[in-house]
Design a protein around this motif. Structure first.
Motif, short mmCIF file in Angstrom:
data_model
loop_
_atom_site.label_atom_id
_atom_site.label_comp_id
_atom_site.label_asym_id
_atom_site.label_seq_id
_atom_site.Cartn_x
_atom_site.Cartn_y
_atom_site.Cartn_z
N SER A 46 46.43 -27.98 51.66
CA SER A 46 47.59 -28.74 52.13
C SER A 46 48.69 -28.71 51.09
N LYS A 47 49.81 -28.08 51.45
CA LYS A 47 50.92 -27.99 50.50
C LYS A 47 51.50 -29.38 50.24
N GLY A 48 51.49 -30.23 51.25
CA GLY A 48 52.00 -31.59 51.10
C GLY A 48 51.15 -32.39 50.10
N LEU A 89 53.44 -19.64 39.81
CA LEU A 89 54.49 -20.27 39.02
C LEU A 89 55.81 -19.56 39.22
N MET A 90 56.90 -20.32 39.10
CA MET A 90 58.21 -19.71 38.97
C MET A 90 58.69 -20.08 37.57
N ILE A 91 58.99 -19.06 36.77
CA ILE A 91 59.50 -19.32 35.43
C ILE A 91 61.02 -19.40 35.55
N HIS A 122 52.25 -7.96 43.88
CA HIS A 122 53.30 -7.40 44.74
C HIS A 122 52.94 -7.78 46.17
N LYS A 123 53.67 -8.75 46.73
CA LYS A 123 53.32 -9.27 48.06
C LYS A 123 53.86 -8.40 49.20
N ARG A 124 55.02 -7.76 48.98
CA ARG A 124 55.65 -7.01 50.08
C ARG A 124 54.93 -5.68 50.29
N LEU A 178 55.71 -25.25 39.31
CA LEU A 178 54.61 -24.90 40.20
C LEU A 178 55.14 -24.56 41.59
N ILE A 179 54.79 -23.39 42.10
CA ILE A 179 55.09 -23.05 43.50
C ILE A 179 53.91 -23.50 44.36
N GLU A 180 52.72 -23.14 43.95
CA GLU A 180 51.55 -23.52 44.75
C GLU A 180 50.30 -23.37 43.92
N TYR A 181 49.25 -24.03 44.38
CA TYR A 181 47.92 -23.81 43.83
C TYR A 181 47.06 -23.10 44.87
N GLY A 200 52.77 -18.51 56.08
CA GLY A 200 53.44 -19.75 56.52
C GLY A 200 54.67 -20.14 55.73
N VAL A 201 55.17 -19.23 54.86
CA VAL A 201 56.30 -19.60 53.99
C VAL A 201 57.52 -18.77 54.36
N THR A 202 58.66 -19.44 54.56
CA THR A 202 59.92 -18.72 54.76
C THR A 202 60.88 -19.11 53.65
N GLU A 232 61.49 -15.78 37.60
CA GLU A 232 60.49 -14.73 37.73
C GLU A 232 59.14 -15.37 38.05
N GLU A 233 58.44 -14.79 39.01
CA GLU A 233 57.14 -15.35 39.41
C GLU A 233 56.02 -14.81 38.54
N ALA A 234 55.00 -15.63 38.34
CA ALA A 234 53.79 -15.17 37.66
C ALA A 234 52.62 -15.99 38.17
N ILE A 269 66.84 -22.33 50.88
CA ILE A 269 65.86 -23.41 50.94
C ILE A 269 64.55 -22.82 51.48
N VAL A 270 63.45 -23.47 51.21
CA VAL A 270 62.15 -22.88 51.54
C VAL A 270 61.42 -23.77 52.55
N ILE A 271 60.92 -23.14 53.63
CA ILE A 271 60.20 -23.86 54.69
C ILE A 271 58.74 -23.43 54.64
N LYS A 272 57.84 -24.40 54.58
CA LYS A 272 56.41 -24.06 54.47
C LYS A 272 55.57 -24.82 55.49
N ALA A 273 54.75 -24.08 56.24
CA ALA A 273 53.72 -24.74 57.06
C ALA A 273 52.75 -25.41 56.09
N VAL A 292 59.58 -28.98 53.35
CA VAL A 292 60.85 -28.32 53.05
C VAL A 292 61.10 -28.51 51.56
N GLU A 293 61.36 -27.38 50.89
CA GLU A 293 61.34 -27.40 49.43
C GLU A 293 62.56 -26.71 48.85
N ALA A 294 63.01 -27.18 47.70
CA ALA A 294 64.15 -26.56 47.03
C ALA A 294 63.79 -25.13 46.63
N PHE A 295 64.75 -24.24 46.69
CA PHE A 295 64.59 -22.84 46.27
C PHE A 295 64.58 -22.80 44.75
N LEU A 296 63.56 -22.16 44.20
CA LEU A 296 63.46 -22.02 42.75
C LEU A 296 63.84 -20.60 42.36
N ASP A 297 64.70 -20.47 41.37
CA ASP A 297 65.18 -19.15 40.97
C ASP A 297 64.54 -18.77 39.64
P1 AMP Z 1 53.38 -19.54 48.68
O1 AMP Z 1 52.55 -19.13 49.86
O2 AMP Z 1 53.65 -21.00 48.56
O3 AMP Z 1 52.92 -18.88 47.39
O4 AMP Z 1 54.78 -18.83 48.90
C1 AMP Z 1 54.88 -17.47 49.13
C2 AMP Z 1 56.01 -16.89 48.34
O5 AMP Z 1 57.23 -17.52 48.71
C3 AMP Z 1 55.91 -17.15 46.84
O6 AMP Z 1 55.11 -16.22 46.19
C4 AMP Z 1 57.36 -17.05 46.41
O7 AMP Z 1 57.75 -15.71 46.30
C5 AMP Z 1 58.08 -17.66 47.58
N1 AMP Z 1 58.36 -19.08 47.35
C6 AMP Z 1 57.57 -20.13 47.67
N2 AMP Z 1 58.14 -21.30 47.30
C7 AMP Z 1 59.32 -20.99 46.74
C8 AMP Z 1 60.39 -21.75 46.16
N3 AMP Z 1 60.37 -23.08 46.13
N4 AMP Z 1 61.46 -21.08 45.68
C9 AMP Z 1 61.52 -19.74 45.73
N5 AMP Z 1 60.56 -18.96 46.26
C10 AMP Z 1 59.47 -19.57 46.76
#
Ligand code: AMP
Ligand code: GLY
Length: 423
Positions: free
Chosen positions: A102-104, A271-273, A212-214, A280-283, A152-154, A190-192, A140-144, A183-188
């Motif tokens: 649960s992202k929430g 993580l987003m650095i 590399h997700k794409r 933290l983006i997600e666990y 589930g992430v846009t 580099e991801e790791a 902005i970021v939308i997550k199921a 609904v989450e703020a866009f983080l700018d």
């Molecule tokens: P997640 O499934 O939460 O890891 O999200 C998938 C991908 O969406 C992540 O690897 C990031 O590239 C991007 N993403 C998720 N949340 C954010 C955020 N708040 N800001 C920018 N990119 C995000």
């Protein structure tokens, strides 16, 4: 030790390969496993959704330790049921697995314990979510909220895209996972990815990776489960790792314990650095796939006592040693993935492993004595090198020796690190 490994992907093949090298191991079983895993383990056709059957098997074979690979059985409470039956298990409880499920849940934990993450709100219906998006603006970021197989992430660059994503979620595009939306703020930045073990009290940092997700070269096209990865992630300097431990991992461990959900298992922190530092983006609550493959190639220590210490609350007694080498893995996938693809296409040849390179099986099966591809992501060609550039060259040289007509891969895994190494 008699060990049962749950899972059947490339991640589990890498875990099985590493566990099988342990002098502490007497016998390794894998359920359901795959043909690559069968080089190291006895495969058992267990239905892992049937917890009673898994427990009965473990009792019958006097299994000392169960290692759960994927997230779904953890979210379903398999680790709880095994532990209740007196069987030591690597993997978090159902309650603690909400960190991934649960992202929430995770966002609320971050808010309670001051863990840096994007500002957010949770919504149970479309109109208030849309109101929030209009007030905040794009990007902005939308997550199921729930598990949606990484789909589930846009990341919406425009308000219109964000509003459409909200409709998708509540219209059932992700099933029950989309019944609630974050609904989450866009983080700018580099991801790791950062991997760290915890036994509920102690943390043991493992290693970093970048994936590399794409699906397409140049990080283009639709998202996948991951088309390749490398470790270490250059952006995760020792100072950044230290900040991540202090600002993110340690408050998570103490917060989860305080809330009555002590976490035992592996944290896979996305993580987003950013300019401010790690956020933290997600666990995820299991090893990454294919990130695990590069981690296992780099791990010098015996994995089994480390996983066992994690499961039994003695993580303060073990250490993990790593090779200085980089590791890189290239995913070979069925043509069409992540869309529709043919199943049971023949794989004619897989090159022999060497000290520096190995092919892990992710989605394969044996059919009439021959190896066939059954999944989207099928093989993970993984190599070590003094640099990412060297590991990349070695991985692609081996990839080119795989004979599988219906397979494809990206040709640029590790490109950011390779570009950095050129400078
Ligand atoms: P997640 O499934 O939460 O890891 O999200 C998938 C991908 O969406 C992540 O690897 C990031 O590239 C991007 N993403 C998720 N949340 C954010 C955020 N708040 N800001 C920018 N990119 C995000
Ligand atoms: N490779 C991304 C994941 O395992 O979730």
């Amino acid at each position: 030790m008699k060990v049962l490994l749950i899972g059947s992907g490339g991640r589990e093949h890498a875990l099985a390969w590493k566990i099988a090298q342990s002098p502490l191991l007497n016998e390794l079983y894998a359920a359901p496993g795959n043909p690559g895993i069968s080089d190291h383990a006895t495969l058992v056709a267990l239905n892992v959704e049937d917890h009673a059957a898994v427990i009965a098997f473990a009792k019958e074979k006097a299994i000392d330790f169960v290692v759960v690979g994927p997230e779904a059985p953890l979210v379903a409470g398999l680790a709880d049921d095994l532990r209740a039956a007196g069987i030591a298990t690597f993997g978090p409880s159902k309650a603690a697995a909400q960190l991934e499920g649960s992202k929430g849940f995770t966002k609320d934990l971050c808010a309670r314990y001051d863990i840096p993450t994007g500002a957010y709100q949770r919504f149970k219906s479309a109109e208030p979510a849309k109101g929030y998006v209009r007030a905040q603006g794009a990007p902005i970021v939308i997550k199921a909220d729930g598990l949606a197989a990484g789909k589930g992430v846009t990341v919406a660059m425009t308000e219109a895209e964000a509003l459409a994503a909200i409709d998708d979620c509540f219209d059932g595009a992700f099933g029950a996972a989309g019944a609630e939306v974050v609904v989450e703020a866009f983080l700018d930045g580099e991801e790791a990815s950062f991997f760290c073990l915890s036994d509920g009290k102690t943390a043991l940092a493992l290693a970093t990776a970048q994936d590399h997700k794409r699906v397409g070269d140049g990080d283009t096209g639709p998202n996948t489960g991951g088309m390749g990865a490398y470790s270490p992630a250059p952006v995760m300097t020792p100072a950044m790792v230290e900040r991540t431990m202090k600002e993110i991992i340690e408050p998570t461990i103490s917060g989860m314990a305080k809330d009555g959900n002590p976490f035992s298992g592996v944290f896979f922190a996305g993580l987003m650095i950013t300019a401010k530092g790690p956020e933290l983006i997600e666990y995820n609550v299991r090893f990454g796939d294919p990130e695990c493959q590069v981690l296992m190639m780099r791990l010098k220590s015996d994995l089994l006592p480390i996983l066992y210490a994690t499961a039994t609350g003695t993580l303060d007694k073990v250490e993990a040693e790593w090779r200085d080498d980089a590791a890189l893995t290239v995913v070979l996938a069925s043509k069409g993935y992540p869309g529709a693809y043919d199943k049971n296409t023949p794989i004619a040849h897989i090159p022999e492993a060497s000290e520096e390179a190995k092919v892990f099986h992710a989605g394969t099966a044996l059919k009439d004595g021959g190896l066939v591809a059954t999944g989207g992501r099928v093989l993970n060609v993984t190599a070590l090198g003094k640099t990412v550039t060297e590991a990349q060259a070695r991985a692609y040289a081996m990839t080119d020796k795989v004979e599988w007509e219906n397979g494809f891969c990206r040709r640029d895994i590790g490109w950011q690190a390779v570009a950095r190494e050129k400078v």
